[in-house]
Design a protein around this motif. Structure first.
Motif, PDB file in Angstrom:
ATOM      1  N   PHE A 140     -43.924 -58.316 -15.423  1.00 29.36           N
ATOM      2  CA  PHE A 140     -44.453 -58.641 -14.096  1.00 29.36           C
ATOM      3  C   PHE A 140     -45.829 -59.660 -14.616  1.00 29.36           C
ATOM      4  O   PHE A 140     -46.536 -59.419 -15.414  1.00 29.36           O
ATOM      5  CB  PHE A 140     -44.936 -57.580 -13.595  1.00 29.36           C
ATOM      6  N   LEU A 141     -46.326 -60.456 -13.698  1.00 31.44           N
ATOM      7  CA  LEU A 141     -47.199 -61.338 -13.671  1.00 31.44           C
ATOM      8  C   LEU A 141     -48.279 -60.724 -12.806  1.00 31.44           C
ATOM      9  O   LEU A 141     -48.267 -60.533 -11.697  1.00 31.44           O
ATOM     10  CB  LEU A 141     -47.109 -62.545 -13.232  1.00 31.44           C
ATOM     11  N   VAL A 142     -49.353 -60.563 -13.336  1.00 34.19           N
ATOM     12  CA  VAL A 142     -50.600 -59.973 -12.708  1.00 34.19           C
ATOM     13  C   VAL A 142     -51.940 -61.076 -12.563  1.00 34.19           C
ATOM     14  O   VAL A 142     -52.550 -61.165 -13.717  1.00 34.19           O
ATOM     15  CB  VAL A 142     -51.076 -58.752 -13.170  1.00 34.19           C
ATOM     16  N   PRO A 143     -52.025 -61.834 -11.694  1.00 35.87           N
ATOM     17  CA  PRO A 143     -53.168 -62.724 -11.549  1.00 35.87           C
ATOM     18  C   PRO A 143     -54.254 -62.205 -11.154  1.00 35.87           C
ATOM     19  O   PRO A 143     -54.397 -61.206 -10.599  1.00 35.87           O
ATOM     20  CB  PRO A 143     -52.645 -63.724 -10.393  1.00 35.87           C
ATOM     21  N   ARG A 144     -55.423 -63.121 -11.362  1.00 35.62           N
ATOM     22  CA  ARG A 144     -56.681 -62.900 -10.586  1.00 35.62           C
ATOM     23  C   ARG A 144     -56.761 -63.167  -9.140  1.00 35.62           C
ATOM     24  O   ARG A 144     -57.477 -62.470  -8.352  1.00 35.62           O
ATOM     25  CB  ARG A 144     -57.727 -63.410 -11.493  1.00 35.62           C
ATOM     26  N   ALA A 145     -55.857 -64.116  -8.933  1.00 29.21           N
ATOM     27  CA  ALA A 145     -56.017 -64.554  -7.461  1.00 29.21           C
ATOM     28  C   ALA A 145     -55.542 -63.785  -6.438  1.00 29.21           C
ATOM     29  O   ALA A 145     -54.708 -62.744  -6.634  1.00 29.21           O
ATOM     30  CB  ALA A 145     -55.057 -65.912  -7.512  1.00 29.21           C
ATOM     31  N   ASP A 146     -55.836 -64.054  -5.235  1.00 27.34           N
ATOM     32  CA  ASP A 146     -55.332 -63.531  -3.880  1.00 27.34           C
ATOM     33  C   ASP A 146     -54.373 -64.588  -3.422  1.00 27.34           C
ATOM     34  O   ASP A 146     -54.193 -65.369  -3.847  1.00 27.34           O
ATOM     35  CB  ASP A 146     -56.496 -62.839  -3.087  1.00 27.34           C
ATOM     36  N   ALA A 147     -54.072 -64.074  -1.969  1.00 22.22           N
ATOM     37  CA  ALA A 147     -53.241 -64.848  -1.269  1.00 22.22           C
ATOM     38  C   ALA A 147     -53.557 -66.239  -0.864  1.00 22.22           C
ATOM     39  O   ALA A 147     -53.116 -67.246  -0.524  1.00 22.22           O
ATOM     40  CB  ALA A 147     -52.753 -64.200  -0.195  1.00 22.22           C
ATOM     41  N   HIS A 148     -55.019 -66.312  -0.976  1.00 21.02           N
ATOM     42  CA  HIS A 148     -55.750 -67.412  -0.694  1.00 21.02           C
ATOM     43  C   HIS A 148     -56.272 -68.375  -1.953  1.00 21.02           C
ATOM     44  O   HIS A 148     -57.064 -69.225  -1.769  1.00 21.02           O
ATOM     45  CB  HIS A 148     -57.128 -67.066   0.194  1.00 21.02           C
ATOM     46  N   GLN A 149     -55.958 -67.892  -3.108  1.00 22.85           N
ATOM     47  CA  GLN A 149     -56.287 -68.300  -4.321  1.00 22.85           C
ATOM     48  C   GLN A 149     -57.820 -68.754  -4.555  1.00 22.85           C
ATOM     49  O   GLN A 149     -58.307 -69.629  -5.091  1.00 22.85           O
ATOM     50  CB  GLN A 149     -55.622 -69.920  -4.556  1.00 22.85           C
ATOM     51  N   GLY A 150     -58.449 -67.555  -3.986  1.00 20.56           N
ATOM     52  CA  GLY A 150     -59.831 -67.619  -4.306  1.00 20.56           C
ATOM     53  C   GLY A 150     -60.418 -67.267  -5.794  1.00 20.56           C
ATOM     54  O   GLY A 150     -59.618 -66.621  -6.198  1.00 20.56           O
ATOM     55  N   GLU A 151     -61.516 -67.825  -6.069  1.00 21.22           N
ATOM     56  CA  GLU A 151     -61.834 -67.524  -7.413  1.00 21.22           C
ATOM     57  C   GLU A 151     -62.513 -65.938  -7.252  1.00 21.22           C
ATOM     58  O   GLU A 151     -62.495 -65.162  -8.397  1.00 21.22           O
ATOM     59  CB  GLU A 151     -62.993 -68.444  -8.009  1.00 21.22           C
TER      60      GLU A 151
ATOM     61  N   THR B 138     -36.117 -65.606 -16.773  1.00 14.52           N
ATOM     62  CA  THR B 138     -36.076 -66.006 -15.290  1.00 14.52           C
ATOM     63  C   THR B 138     -37.407 -65.466 -14.832  1.00 14.52           C
ATOM     64  O   THR B 138     -37.871 -64.025 -15.188  1.00 14.52           O
ATOM     65  CB  THR B 138     -34.836 -65.784 -14.598  1.00 14.52           C
ATOM     66  N   LEU B 139     -37.822 -66.111 -13.789  1.00 10.96           N
ATOM     67  CA  LEU B 139     -38.870 -65.899 -12.746  1.00 10.96           C
ATOM     68  C   LEU B 139     -38.225 -65.330 -11.615  1.00 10.96           C
ATOM     69  O   LEU B 139     -37.750 -66.290 -10.837  1.00 10.96           O
ATOM     70  CB  LEU B 139     -39.974 -66.745 -12.758  1.00 10.96           C
ATOM     71  N   SER B 140     -38.472 -64.107 -11.348  1.00 13.38           N
ATOM     72  CA  SER B 140     -38.079 -63.472  -9.944  1.00 13.38           C
ATOM     73  C   SER B 140     -39.028 -62.965  -8.889  1.00 13.38           C
ATOM     74  O   SER B 140     -39.877 -62.546  -9.258  1.00 13.38           O
ATOM     75  CB  SER B 140     -37.106 -62.431 -10.258  1.00 13.38           C
ATOM     76  N   PRO B 141     -39.178 -63.603  -7.659  1.00 12.03           N
ATOM     77  CA  PRO B 141     -40.153 -63.255  -6.490  1.00 12.03           C
ATOM     78  C   PRO B 141     -39.677 -62.004  -6.308  1.00 12.03           C
ATOM     79  O   PRO B 141     -38.500 -61.353  -6.380  1.00 12.03           O
ATOM     80  CB  PRO B 141     -39.865 -64.230  -5.557  1.00 12.03           C
ATOM     81  N   SER B 142     -40.912 -60.948  -6.232  1.00 16.28           N
ATOM     82  CA  SER B 142     -40.670 -59.465  -6.138  1.00 16.28           C
ATOM     83  C   SER B 142     -41.722 -58.892  -5.274  1.00 16.28           C
ATOM     84  O   SER B 142     -42.874 -59.667  -4.787  1.00 16.28           O
ATOM     85  CB  SER B 142     -40.311 -58.849  -7.358  1.00 16.28           C
ATOM     86  N   GLU B 143     -41.680 -57.633  -4.964  1.00 15.55           N
ATOM     87  CA  GLU B 143     -42.855 -57.048  -4.346  1.00 15.55           C
ATOM     88  C   GLU B 143     -43.837 -56.887  -5.336  1.00 15.55           C
ATOM     89  O   GLU B 143     -43.848 -57.161  -6.612  1.00 15.55           O
ATOM     90  CB  GLU B 143     -42.327 -55.556  -3.926  1.00 15.55           C
ATOM     91  N   ASN B 144     -44.937 -56.643  -5.188  1.00 14.20           N
ATOM     92  CA  ASN B 144     -45.922 -56.476  -5.958  1.00 14.20           C
ATOM     93  C   ASN B 144     -46.139 -55.035  -6.547  1.00 14.20           C
ATOM     94  O   ASN B 144     -46.481 -54.073  -5.816  1.00 14.20           O
ATOM     95  CB  ASN B 144     -47.426 -56.597  -5.353  1.00 14.20           C
TER      96      ASN B 144
END
Length: 600
Positions: free
Chosen positions: A33-44, A143-149
């Motif tokens: 699973f990918l865990v980014p720093r970003a939120d849905a607004h891509q804010g720093e 493969t990359l698969s969109p999923s729930e968080n």
């Protein structure tokens, strides 16, 4: 407003959370699973609800991401955060990865030679990001698969989404009515044959509507989404409990208010072509449009560049805010000279500086948590002092202080490095190199059409000659009473954005010796038309106007290393500092100011 000093994460919390995440992934047949720093607004900067990377790993930096696999959890961080990441994560469970030198695609190929399925939350990743990673994974069996968080699934006490109150940004500081901005941007959409543009960046929405919010700590933005139509109408998707009567009255009849829950259905009801920024809009947005066959025109958020080109009212507000901020800084620095090192600690210094800033009734907040690093802590580029890390000030060391304020009329960001007592030779040599680079940027003149990438080497030249460098950009864009970090302009080897008049930038070269000291000197500057020179060609040139007026510590400068032009700049700068501030500070601070600004 007051800065807290409790540690918000603990390395010891990470292993159990990582184990729970792996169990959840395995139960759903996911490899990772990918865990980014970003939120849905891509804010720093993110609200506590969205601080998933910190909650899982312990790493609190403003850039980075984690890739969780069954046997390894890589925490990808750039040069600003490598020291910090090693201190904050539970090594042995999380592995810091030097990014961008090591890219996620090749790393995944190496870690998963037999392939696998990597989940990602389509709200938290941009189209550019996912397409780039998919391209790097072609024919890998991954493969990359969109999923729930999956982090949200296991985060039992996750804070609620932010719901801060929205306020109107006064017209005297905005310099342009929201209706005029909408029509100006809509005209651009019409010229390109686009029926609408989707806006997901909070600072773009705040700029366009002349609103400000409180959803993200230290950043006066509101979490919302919007669609700007080609006739100037705006559909604003926002939690209406954030809106006061004053804000509702400010929003004219051409602005329709909708709940965030209706965002998807309203996207699917649009007539195309629809403009979407593949570099900032979440994958989820374009998926809604693609699902119903709406034509997408990929293009930059149409507010990005207009927002960066400050008008005269915004520039005047910024100049005024910087003068008041300089008064607070001078009062603080005079106090520091009287008091340090004594029994002071880093926390004492942060509190004192915040006290001088809060004396200004126009201050709304600090613009970021103050970076106050004594000695070795100064080498941690984005160090945040906590009760556990708090270090006493000591004689002979360097104190790095990077701070700023959010004022009703402007946003400030300033760094000064102060010698407490007699500095060492290595410290003075490095400081002088950094200062010479900062002056080189301040003196720069260049033909129109150049980018931040073209100017960046000017700041590094003296460090390079000594075999030294720093692992961050020389400067970032700054908003007008908005986010302290604002694109698209930067002074950076990675920036290809053309610099234009009205863009505000930081000028902040540095040098960091891990375990010993850190040095950074930062002024804010604004791009402007360069005046003609008597013997110059008839060629349009640009230069930089300085916004920050605070003395630079002369005790750290090796004068014999400075050219005459550099000395002249420093003397002229300090003379202007004293001229602008001499009558605005207390008598006690005025005496310090006079000594600090004496010519060399």
């Amino acid at each position: 407003m007051l800065q807290g000093f409790s540690a918000t994460t603990r390395p010891a919390d990470g292993p159990a959370r990582l184990g729970a995440l792996r169990e959840a992934l395995a139960a759903d047949g996911m490899t990772g699973f990918l865990v980014p720093r970003a939120d849905a607004h891509q804010g720093e900067y993110v609200a506590p609800h969205d601080d998933r990377l910190a909650w899982l790993t312990g790493f609190t930096g403003s850039a980075g991401f984690c890739i969780v696999l069954p046997h390894v959890a890589g925490v990808f961080v750039d040069g600003r955060y490598r020291v910090q990441a090693r201190a904050q994560v539970a090594e042995g469970h999380f592995t810091p990865i030097n990014w961008p030198g090591i890219q996620p695609g090749p790393w995944l190929r190496e870690q998963l030679p037999n392939g696998g399925v990597i989940g990602f939350d389509p709200w938290l990743h941009t189209v550019d990001e996912i397409q780039k990673l998919r391209a790097a994974l072609e024919e890998s069996g991954i493969t990359l698969s969109p999923s729930e968080n999956f982090v949200d699934r296991i985060w039992e006490d996750q804070p609620a989404p932010p719901c801060g109150v929205v306020r109107v940004h006064p017209a005297e500081y905005a310099g342009e009515a929201a209706t005029e901005k909408r029509e100006r941007i809509a005209e651009g959409l019409r010229k390109q044959g686009q029926r609408a543009a989707v806006l997901t960046l909070p600072d773009s929405i705040c700029w366009l509507t002349n609103l400000r919010g409180t959803d993200v700590p230290r950043n006066p933005v509101v979490h919302a989404f919007a669609v700007l139509h080609d006739d100037g109408r705006l559909t604003l998707f926002i939690d209406d409990t954030k809106l006061t009567d004053e804000v509702r009255a400010h929003l004219d009849d051409a602005v329709s208010l909708r709940s965030v829950s209706s965002f998807g259905a309203d996207l699917q009801a649009l007539a195309g072509p629809v403009r979407v920024d593949r570099g900032s809009a979440p994958v989820w947005v374009s998926d809604q449009l693609k699902d119903v066959g709406i034509e997408i025109c990929w293009g930059q958020d149409p507010c990005i560049l207009p927002k960066a080109l400050k008008n005269e009212a915004e520039l005047q507000g910024s100049r005024a805010a910087h003068l008041r901020d300089a008064v607070a800084m001078v009062e603080f620095l005079a106090w520091l000279e009287r008091s340090a090192p004594g029994e002071l600690t880093e926390i004492d210094v942060v509190r004192a500086l915040e006290g001088y800033r809060t004396a200004d009734p126009a201050l709304l907040d600090i613009s970021f948590d103050t970076i106050c690093g004594m000695g070795p802590h100064g080498a941690i580029v984005h160090y945040r002092v906590t009760e556990e890390s708090n270090r006493p000030l000591f004689e002979g060391g360097l104190l790095l202080i990077d701070s700023g304020g959010q004022y009703v009329d402007g946003t400030t960001d300033i760094t000064r490095t102060i010698a407490l007592g007699k500095p060492g030779v290595a410290e003075s040599e490095a400081f002088t190199r950094v200062l010479r680079g900062m002056i080189a940027i301040s003196l720069a003149r260049w033909p129109k059409g150049y980018t931040g990438r073209d100017l960046d080497p000017l700041a590094r030249q003296h460090l390079w000659r000594a075999g030294q460098d720093y692992d961050h950009g020389t400067g970032h864009g700054v908003g007008a009473a908005l986010s302290v970090h604002e694109g698209p302009q930067r002074l950076s080897r990675a920036s290809e954005v053309v610099l234009e008049p009205g863009m505000i930038l930081s000028n902040e070269p540095g040098y960091y010796r891990e375990g010993a000291f850190g040095i950074r000197i930062e002024n804010l500057v604004v791009v402007q038309e360069a005046p003609a020179l008597p013997d110059g060609e008839e060629r349009a040139m640009l230069c930089l106007e300085t916004l920050t007026w605070v003395p630079i510590d002369r005790n750290l400068i090796l004068m014999d290393r400075m050219s005459q032009e550099e000395r002249d700049w420093l003397n002229a700068y300090h003379a202007e500092v004293e001229r602008r501030l001499g009558e605005k500070v207390s008598a006690e601070a005025r005496d310090w100011l006079t000594r600090a600004c004496a010519a060399i």
